[in-house]
Design a protein around this motif. Sequence first.
Motif, PDB file in Angstrom:
ATOM      1  N   GLY A 184       9.043   4.889  -9.916  1.00  0.00           N
ATOM      2  CA  GLY A 184       7.913   5.762 -10.179  1.00  0.00           C
ATOM      3  C   GLY A 184       8.296   6.855 -11.153  1.00  0.00           C
ATOM      4  N   THR A 185       7.465   7.903 -11.177  1.00  0.00           N
ATOM      5  CA  THR A 185       7.716   9.050 -12.046  1.00  0.00           C
ATOM      6  C   THR A 185       7.515  10.338 -11.265  1.00  0.00           C
ATOM      7  OG1 THR A 185       5.423   9.042 -12.800  1.00  0.00           O
ATOM      8  CG2 THR A 185       7.018   7.861 -14.172  1.00  0.00           C
TER       9      THR A 185
ATOM     10  N   TYR B 172       5.846  13.594 -10.421  1.00  0.00           N
ATOM     11  CA  TYR B 172       4.532  14.204 -10.594  1.00  0.00           C
ATOM     12  C   TYR B 172       4.663  15.726 -10.541  1.00  0.00           C
ATOM     13  CZ  TYR B 172      -0.353  15.333  -9.738  1.00  0.00           C
ATOM     14  OH  TYR B 172      -1.619  15.857  -9.821  1.00  0.00           O
TER      15      TYR B 172
ATOM     16  N   GLU C 277       5.080   9.717  -8.091  1.00  0.00           N
ATOM     17  CA  GLU C 277       3.975   8.772  -8.226  1.00  0.00           C
ATOM     18  C   GLU C 277       4.576   7.396  -8.468  1.00  0.00           C
ATOM     19  OE1 GLU C 277      -0.220   8.118 -10.548  1.00  0.00           O
ATOM     20  OE2 GLU C 277       0.754  10.067 -10.599  1.00  0.00           O
TER      21      GLU C 277
ATOM     22  N   GLU D 278       4.781   3.283  -9.086  1.00  0.00           N
ATOM     23  CA  GLU D 278       4.093   2.369  -9.999  1.00  0.00           C
ATOM     24  C   GLU D 278       2.858   1.760  -9.361  1.00  0.00           C
ATOM     25  OE1 GLU D 278       7.158  -0.375 -11.227  1.00  0.00           O
ATOM     26  OE2 GLU D 278       7.910   1.026 -12.734  1.00  0.00           O
ATOM     27  N   GLU D 279       2.871   1.643  -8.033  1.00  0.00           N
ATOM     28  CA  GLU D 279       1.726   1.067  -7.308  1.00  0.00           C
ATOM     29  C   GLU D 279       0.566   2.040  -7.181  1.00  0.00           C
ATOM     30  OE1 GLU D 279       5.440  -1.003  -6.282  1.00  0.00           O
ATOM     31  OE2 GLU D 279       4.906   1.105  -6.202  1.00  0.00           O
ATOM     32  N   GLY D 280       0.756   3.306  -7.630  1.00  0.00           N
ATOM     33  CA  GLY D 280      -0.320   4.289  -7.592  1.00  0.00           C
ATOM     34  C   GLY D 280      -0.271   5.231  -6.411  1.00  0.00           C
ATOM     35  N   VAL D 281       0.660   5.037  -5.500  1.00  0.00           N
ATOM     36  CA  VAL D 281       0.797   5.890  -4.318  1.00  0.00           C
ATOM     37  C   VAL D 281       1.672   7.085  -4.675  1.00  0.00           C
ATOM     38  CG1 VAL D 281       1.692   5.985  -1.963  1.00  0.00           C
ATOM     39  CG2 VAL D 281       0.619   3.900  -2.799  1.00  0.00           C
ATOM     40  N   ARG D 282       1.295   8.280  -4.193  1.00  0.00           N
ATOM     41  CA  ARG D 282       2.134   9.466  -4.369  1.00  0.00           C
ATOM     42  C   ARG D 282       2.729   9.842  -3.034  1.00  0.00           C
ATOM     43  NH1 ARG D 282      -1.801  13.236  -7.457  1.00  0.00           N
ATOM     44  NH2 ARG D 282      -1.861  11.976  -9.316  1.00  0.00           N
TER      45      ARG D 282
END
Length: 85
Positions: free
Chosen positions: A13-14, A16, A40, A42-46
Amino acid sequence: KTKSDLAVGLGKGTIYSFTETIIPARGFEGKEPYLIAAVELEEGVRLMSLLRHCSSEEVTIGMPVRLCWDKINEDFEYFAFEPDE
């Protein structure tokens, strides 16, 4: 699949958002200062997690990270993130 299976997904992820903690939570005494990041995936979950193997000066918003495992003591291991270089 459970929610925790989905949350860690591929483990990439990255950043946020992040903060440097100087007053430790119980169990983290002696490990301060340490970084806590909103990652965040890659699947969109934070999710919130410790950020390991870097300093606050090295962290940037949007920085790529990957899942790693960290042992707090002999009885407890938890997930964290580290820079994905």
